[in-house]
Design a protein around this motif. Structure first.
Motif, short mmCIF file in Angstrom:
data_model
loop_
_atom_site.label_atom_id
_atom_site.label_comp_id
_atom_site.label_asym_id
_atom_site.label_seq_id
_atom_site.Cartn_x
_atom_site.Cartn_y
_atom_site.Cartn_z
N LYS A 42 0.81 -1.22 0.00
CA LYS A 42 0.00 0.00 0.00
C LYS A 42 0.84 1.27 0.00
O LYS A 42 0.67 2.14 -0.86
N SER A 43 1.78 1.39 0.96
CA SER A 43 2.43 2.70 1.12
C SER A 43 3.84 2.61 1.68
O SER A 43 4.33 3.59 2.24
N THR A 44 4.50 1.44 1.54
CA THR A 44 5.84 1.25 2.09
C THR A 44 6.82 0.96 0.97
O THR A 44 6.53 0.16 0.07
N PHE A 45 8.02 1.58 1.04
CA PHE A 45 8.99 1.46 -0.04
C PHE A 45 10.39 1.33 0.54
O PHE A 45 10.86 2.22 1.24
N SER A 46 11.04 0.19 0.27
CA SER A 46 12.38 -0.08 0.80
C SER A 46 13.39 -0.07 -0.33
O SER A 46 13.19 -0.73 -1.36
N PHE A 47 14.51 0.64 -0.13
CA PHE A 47 15.50 0.82 -1.18
C PHE A 47 16.68 -0.15 -1.06
O PHE A 47 17.79 0.15 -1.48
N ALA A 48 16.44 -1.32 -0.48
CA ALA A 48 17.49 -2.35 -0.40
C ALA A 48 16.83 -3.72 -0.40
O ALA A 48 15.70 -3.88 0.06
N ASP A 49 17.54 -4.71 -0.92
CA ASP A 49 17.10 -6.10 -0.90
C ASP A 49 17.39 -6.66 0.49
O ASP A 49 18.55 -6.78 0.90
N ALA A 50 16.34 -7.03 1.21
CA ALA A 50 16.49 -7.40 2.63
C ALA A 50 17.32 -8.65 2.84
O ALA A 50 17.94 -8.82 3.90
N THR A 51 17.35 -9.56 1.88
CA THR A 51 18.03 -10.84 2.11
C THR A 51 19.35 -10.97 1.35
O THR A 51 20.01 -12.00 1.47
N PHE A 52 19.74 -9.95 0.60
CA PHE A 52 20.93 -10.13 -0.21
C PHE A 52 22.19 -10.34 0.64
O PHE A 52 23.02 -11.19 0.34
N GLY A 53 22.33 -9.57 1.72
CA GLY A 53 23.54 -9.66 2.53
C GLY A 53 23.72 -10.98 3.23
O GLY A 53 24.85 -11.41 3.48
N THR A 54 22.61 -11.68 3.54
CA THR A 54 22.72 -12.93 4.28
C THR A 54 22.46 -14.17 3.44
O THR A 54 22.87 -15.27 3.81
N ILE A 55 21.75 -14.03 2.32
CA ILE A 55 21.46 -15.18 1.47
C ILE A 55 22.04 -14.99 0.07
O ILE A 55 22.73 -15.87 -0.46
N GLY A 56 21.78 -13.84 -0.54
CA GLY A 56 22.24 -13.61 -1.90
C GLY A 56 23.75 -13.61 -2.04
O GLY A 56 24.31 -14.20 -2.97
N LEU A 57 24.45 -12.95 -1.10
CA LEU A 57 25.91 -12.88 -1.17
C LEU A 57 26.56 -14.25 -1.15
O LEU A 57 27.29 -14.61 -2.08
N PRO A 58 26.37 -15.06 -0.09
CA PRO A 58 27.04 -16.37 -0.07
C PRO A 58 26.62 -17.27 -1.22
O PRO A 58 27.43 -18.06 -1.73
N LEU A 59 25.38 -17.14 -1.67
CA LEU A 59 24.93 -17.96 -2.80
C LEU A 59 25.66 -17.56 -4.07
O LEU A 59 26.11 -18.42 -4.84
N LYS A 60 25.79 -16.26 -4.32
CA LYS A 60 26.50 -15.78 -5.51
C LYS A 60 27.97 -16.21 -5.48
O LYS A 60 28.54 -16.61 -6.49
N VAL A 61 28.59 -16.14 -4.30
CA VAL A 61 30.00 -16.55 -4.17
C VAL A 61 30.14 -18.04 -4.44
O VAL A 61 31.05 -18.48 -5.15
N ALA A 62 29.22 -18.84 -3.92
CA ALA A 62 29.27 -20.29 -4.14
C ALA A 62 29.14 -20.62 -5.62
O ALA A 62 29.87 -21.47 -6.15
N GLN A 63 28.24 -19.94 -6.29
CA GLN A 63 28.05 -20.18 -7.72
C GLN A 63 29.28 -19.75 -8.52
O GLN A 63 29.70 -20.45 -9.44
N LYS A 64 29.88 -18.63 -8.12
CA LYS A 64 31.07 -18.14 -8.81
C LYS A 64 32.26 -19.07 -8.60
O LYS A 64 33.03 -19.34 -9.53
N GLU A 65 32.39 -19.60 -7.38
CA GLU A 65 33.52 -20.46 -7.05
C GLU A 65 33.29 -21.92 -7.42
O GLU A 65 34.21 -22.73 -7.35
N GLY A 66 32.06 -22.26 -7.79
CA GLY A 66 31.76 -23.62 -8.20
C GLY A 66 31.71 -24.62 -7.06
O GLY A 66 31.94 -25.81 -7.25
N VAL A 67 31.38 -24.15 -5.83
CA VAL A 67 31.29 -25.07 -4.70
C VAL A 67 29.84 -25.51 -4.53
O VAL A 67 28.91 -24.83 -4.96
N LYS A 68 29.64 -26.63 -3.87
CA LYS A 68 28.31 -27.22 -3.75
C LYS A 68 27.76 -27.17 -2.33
O LYS A 68 26.71 -27.75 -2.07
#
Length: 407
Positions: free
Chosen positions: A157-183
């Motif tokens: 309705k009326s709330t606007f956040s200018f950051a991805d709430a989960t990137f620092g805790t989920i997106g970051l390590p996931l992106k690093v794992a994909q880049k490094e090819g670890v499972k």
């Protein structure tokens, strides 16, 4: 206190880290060099002011977020002088220091309503929901540079956040794992409900979908020797992600070093402060990946603009404090989103303009794009950004250049 990551990071800051530290190496006040060129041509606002509120914890016994108010004032002065304010009219900033107290925070929100503000920016306050609830009920748009409170993110309705709430805790390590090819990713997390809950609720399903194994290892606050926990982790051929304050991080990194871990490491930005850089050798810190909302600590167009604004319109603003540039992003981002607004300026017209805005570059964000109105995330309609910034540390423990990474 707001739940999830917001509460977690506030707790991280409170449990021993220096709130004035960031992962970046820049410090001191803004550099006025070539400020005229960076600030751009003069385009003054005129006419009746548009009232915009800013709620910040300010300076209290347990926290000092006073840079948010100072940065907010400087940003408004810049926007009124160089960006024609909002719809050509000058912005009048109405501020209130909430002192990390839920009751005072609610009082700040009610004061904004009484003063007929057209929108309110909520900083990194400890009790975001205490400010948000009365404003939401009054139909006043709320802008935040970051939140992970479920009620706020779910509001279409009326709330606007200018950051991805989960990137620092989920997106970051996931992106690093994909880049490094670890499972596999093992998250070493400070053992408090807010920190664990931020990952337990969402991470397993997201990692499973990506085909990467996820494990959470919770370690009690104050654990000086993490070698026993790290011995098992070192047997896995994967990545370690650290979620905790600097003292927690130091213990974790010492433990990983003691057991000879050589895999990729990622961490929240609050993990790496001057204390970390003093306690951990540069060769251990080099290559660690961190995430950020803003590219603090590096020289880039976003920090050059913020530094120029701080130097020209602020007074002794410490531009190394990430809370300052975050408020710059929130205030300037709101103005950017409303660039096409014409006619009457009311809470309703501001909400409509935010919801219908085209995708634009978010000021101060290192090149991230934003678009509100549920375009960034269907699961979190209040979010205007998908993804974040990633940097790797150099051999002194400071970030190198940041890159924009999607969710």
């Amino acid at each position: 206190m707001a739940g999830g990551l917001a509460a977690c990071l506030l707790l991280v800051a409170a449990c021993g880290s220096d709130s004035s530290d960031t992962a970046g190496g820049a410090s001191g006040t803004g550099d006025a060099t070539n400020a005229t060129e960076v600030l751009g041509a003069v385009a003054k606002a005129a006419g009746e002011p548009v009232k915009i509120g800013l709620v910040s914890d300010g300076k209290a016994a347990t926290v000092d977020q006073s840079v948010e108010i100072e940065a907010g004032k400087a940003t408004v002065a810049y926007l009124n002088e160089h960006r024609s304010g909002i719809a050509g009219r000058p912005i009048e900033l109405v501020t209130c220091a909430s002192q990390a107290d839920p009751g005072i925070t609610a009082d700040c929100a009610n004061r904004m309503i009484e003063q007929d503000v057209t929108a309110v920016i909520i900083g990194g306050v400890a009790a975001q929901e205490s400010a948000w609830t009365p404003l939401h009920e009054a139909g006043i748009p709320v802008v935040l540079y970051s939140t992970s409170a479920t009620a706020l993110l779910a509001d279409a309705k009326s709330t606007f956040s200018f950051a991805d709430a989960t990137f620092g805790t989920i997106g970051l390590p996931l992106k690093v794992a994909q880049k490094e090819g670890v499972k596999k990713v093992t998250a070493v997390v400070i053992d408090v409900p807010a920190a664990k809950g931020a990952l337990e609720a969402s991470a397993p399903a997201i990692y499973k979908k990506a085909g990467i194994e996820f494990e959470l290892v919770a370690v009690p606050i104050g654990t000086a020797d993490m070698t026993p926990q790290m011995q098992q982790i070192a047997k896995d051929d994967g990545e370690v992600f650290i979620l905790g304050n600097d003292s927690f991080c130091i213990s974790a990194l010492n433990g990983l070093n003691a057991v000879g871990f050589s895999g990729p490491i990622s961490a929240i930005a609050q993990c790496v402060t001057d204390s970390t850089r003093t306690a951990i050798s540069g060769d251990q810190l080099k290559g660690i990946s961190i995430s950020a909302i803003a590219p603090v600590g590096t020289d880039n167009p976003s920090t050059r603009l913020y530094n120029a604004v701080a130097a020209a319109y602020g007074k002794n603003i410490d531009t190394s404090k990430i809370a300052g540039i975050n408020i710059f992003t929130a205030v300037a981002g709101l103005q950017t989103a409303l660039e096409d607004l014409t006619g009457e300026i009311t809470p309703a017209t501001i909400i409509n303009a935010l919801k219908t805005m085209p995708e634009k570059e978010l000021p101060g964000s290192g090149g991230q794009k934003f678009q509100c109105g549920g375009k960034a995330s269907s699961a979190a309609p209040a979010s205007c950004v998908q993804g974040g910034l990633i940097s790797t540390l150099d051999d002194k423990g400071y970030p190198t250049s940041y890159e924009v990474a999607g969710a």
